[in-house]
Design a protein around this motif. Structure first.
Motif, mmCIF file in Angstrom:
data_model
loop_
_atom_site.group_PDB
_atom_site.id
_atom_site.type_symbol
_atom_site.label_atom_id
_atom_site.label_comp_id
_atom_site.label_asym_id
_atom_site.label_seq_id
_atom_site.Cartn_x
_atom_site.Cartn_y
_atom_site.Cartn_z
ATOM 1 N N PRO A 92 26.505 -71.502 84.650
ATOM 2 C CA PRO A 92 25.120 -71.106 84.442
ATOM 3 C C PRO A 92 25.042 -69.638 84.038
ATOM 4 N N PRO A 93 24.038 -69.281 83.250
ATOM 5 C CA PRO A 93 23.926 -67.887 82.828
ATOM 6 C C PRO A 93 23.623 -66.971 84.008
ATOM 7 N N PRO A 94 24.197 -65.761 84.021
ATOM 8 C CA PRO A 94 23.934 -64.863 85.142
ATOM 9 C C PRO A 94 22.495 -64.365 85.126
ATOM 10 N N ARG A 95 21.964 -64.135 86.308
ATOM 11 C CA ARG A 95 20.635 -63.552 86.415
ATOM 12 C C ARG A 95 20.720 -62.073 86.072
ATOM 13 N N TRP A 96 19.598 -61.493 85.774
ATOM 14 C CA TRP A 96 19.646 -60.052 85.507
ATOM 15 C C TRP A 96 19.839 -59.293 86.798
ATOM 16 N N PHE A 97 19.505 -59.914 87.932
ATOM 17 C CA PHE A 97 19.693 -59.267 89.222
ATOM 18 C C PHE A 97 20.650 -60.106 90.061
ATOM 19 N N PRO A 98 21.894 -59.649 90.262
ATOM 20 C CA PRO A 98 22.867 -60.398 91.060
ATOM 21 C C PRO A 98 22.529 -60.330 92.554
ATOM 22 N N ALA A 153 30.166 -52.691 90.390
ATOM 23 C CA ALA A 153 30.382 -51.898 89.176
ATOM 24 C C ALA A 153 30.508 -52.789 87.941
ATOM 25 N N SER A 154 31.234 -53.908 88.066
ATOM 26 C CA SER A 154 31.388 -54.784 86.899
ATOM 27 C C SER A 154 30.053 -55.444 86.532
ATOM 28 N N GLU A 155 29.219 -55.728 87.533
ATOM 29 C CA GLU A 155 27.908 -56.300 87.237
ATOM 30 C C GLU A 155 26.991 -55.282 86.561
ATOM 31 N N VAL A 156 27.078 -54.023 86.959
ATOM 32 C CA VAL A 156 26.278 -52.988 86.292
ATOM 33 C C VAL A 156 26.684 -52.888 84.828
ATOM 34 N N VAL A 157 27.992 -52.913 84.561
ATOM 35 C CA VAL A 157 28.467 -52.863 83.169
ATOM 36 C C VAL A 157 28.017 -54.106 82.414
ATOM 37 N N ALA A 158 28.158 -55.294 83.041
ATOM 38 C CA ALA A 158 27.746 -56.535 82.381
ATOM 39 C C ALA A 158 26.249 -56.545 82.093
ATOM 40 N N LEU A 159 25.463 -55.999 83.003
ATOM 41 C CA LEU A 159 24.020 -55.949 82.772
ATOM 42 C C LEU A 159 23.663 -54.991 81.643
ATOM 43 N N PRO A 166 15.390 -55.274 78.458
ATOM 44 C CA PRO A 166 16.192 -54.144 77.974
ATOM 45 C C PRO A 166 17.446 -53.982 78.837
ATOM 46 N N HIS A 167 18.594 -53.945 78.204
ATOM 47 C CA HIS A 167 19.876 -53.971 78.897
ATOM 48 C C HIS A 167 20.074 -52.781 79.837
ATOM 49 N N GLU A 168 19.862 -51.590 79.319
ATOM 50 C CA GLU A 168 20.128 -50.394 80.125
ATOM 51 C C GLU A 168 19.198 -50.306 81.328
ATOM 52 N N MET A 169 17.957 -50.722 81.155
ATOM 53 C CA MET A 169 17.004 -50.664 82.263
ATOM 54 C C MET A 169 17.378 -51.654 83.368
ATOM 55 N N ASN A 170 17.876 -52.841 82.984
ATOM 56 C CA ASN A 170 18.319 -53.804 84.001
ATOM 57 C C ASN A 170 19.477 -53.237 84.802
ATOM 58 N N ALA A 171 20.458 -52.655 84.107
ATOM 59 C CA ALA A 171 21.625 -52.088 84.785
ATOM 60 C C ALA A 171 21.213 -50.915 85.675
ATOM 61 N N PHE A 172 20.385 -50.037 85.147
ATOM 62 C CA PHE A 172 19.951 -48.876 85.919
ATOM 63 C C PHE A 172 19.117 -49.309 87.125
ATOM 64 N N GLY A 173 18.223 -50.283 86.928
ATOM 65 C CA GLY A 173 17.394 -50.774 88.029
ATOM 66 C C GLY A 173 18.235 -51.416 89.127
ATOM 67 N N MET A 177 18.464 -49.796 92.781
ATOM 68 C CA MET A 177 17.981 -50.624 93.877
ATOM 69 C C MET A 177 19.085 -50.861 94.911
ATOM 70 N N THR A 178 20.294 -51.157 94.456
ATOM 71 C CA THR A 178 21.379 -51.416 95.399
ATOM 72 C C THR A 178 21.723 -50.173 96.201
ATOM 73 N N VAL A 179 21.977 -49.067 95.525
ATOM 74 C CA VAL A 179 22.367 -47.838 96.219
ATOM 75 C C VAL A 179 21.215 -47.336 97.094
ATOM 76 N N GLY A 180 20.017 -47.322 96.550
ATOM 77 C CA GLY A 180 18.875 -46.818 97.298
ATOM 78 C C GLY A 180 18.546 -47.651 98.514
#
Length: 197
Positions: A92-98, A153-159, A166-173, A177-180
């Motif tokens: 299945p395709p990955p979600r934008w938020f793992p 880290a690999s999920e941030v790169v994949a996102l 928008p790709h960069e916004m998903n990865a940054f978000g 969200m995870t670190v915060g």
């Protein structure tokens, strides 16, 4: 008639057995350090070695939340299996938020913060060193096996390179969200338990 094994078969088996052998040697050394030399640090290490697979298993179970449900209907999946029985179904395709990785890291942060609060409280200093070793083993082994930096880290790169704009916004978000959330919740658990205990 003798059968021929492929060249390098023995070497491949030895390479696969090497991590198990090294793990058993390390576990034996930790046990020796605890039981023979009575060093409490080694007690926490051998207990952590036994608890880390449990944390890893929990993380593996949580990883099922990283994938979106298959968009094909049940009838479409059955038709596809009948036409192409040898072809495995596509993942299945990955979600934008793992979500699974996020929950694993959040749970690991909560466990580590709670144990750190217990270990730093003045009322806990009267407990025996075996209790301290068990708590350190839970933090190092279970929470360490449960949380994951490499998958995060690999999920941030994949996102950032993904299919959902928008790709960069998903990865940054996801990163923020995870670190915060992990830091804030961990800090909240730590401060609450320090005041209570």
């Amino acid at each position: 008639r003798p059968t021929m094994q492929p060249t390098g078969y023995g070497m491949s088996s030895a390479i696969h057995a090497l991590p198990t052998i090294l793990s058993l040697v390390l576990l034996s050394l930790y046990l020796l350090g605890d039981l023979h030399w009575n060093i409490p640090h080694y007690r926490a290490l051998w207990m952590a070695s036994l608890l880390s697979p449990l944390g890893t298993y929990c993380r593996w179970k949580l990883s099922k939340f990283n994938h979106a449900p298959n968009p094909l209907s049940r009838c479409q999946r059955q038709r596809r299996r009948r036409r192409h029985p040898q072809t495995p179904p596509p993942p299945p395709p990955p979600r934008w938020f793992p979500l699974g990785t996020f929950l694993a890291n959040l749970s690991g942060s909560i466990v580590s913060a709670a144990i750190a609060a217990l270990l730093t409280s003045p009322s806990f200093s009267s407990h025996p060193s075996s209790t301290t070793a068990v708590l350190r083993a839970l933090s190092l082994g279970f929470a360490g096996g449960l949380s994951t930096v490499s998958t995060f880290a690999s999920e941030v790169v994949a996102l950032s390179e993904g299919h959902h704009p928008p790709h960069e916004m998903n990865a940054f978000g996801y990163w923020i969200m995870t670190v915060g959330v992990c830091c804030l919740v961990g800090l909240g658990v730590f401060c609450t338990l320090v005041q209570v205990v």
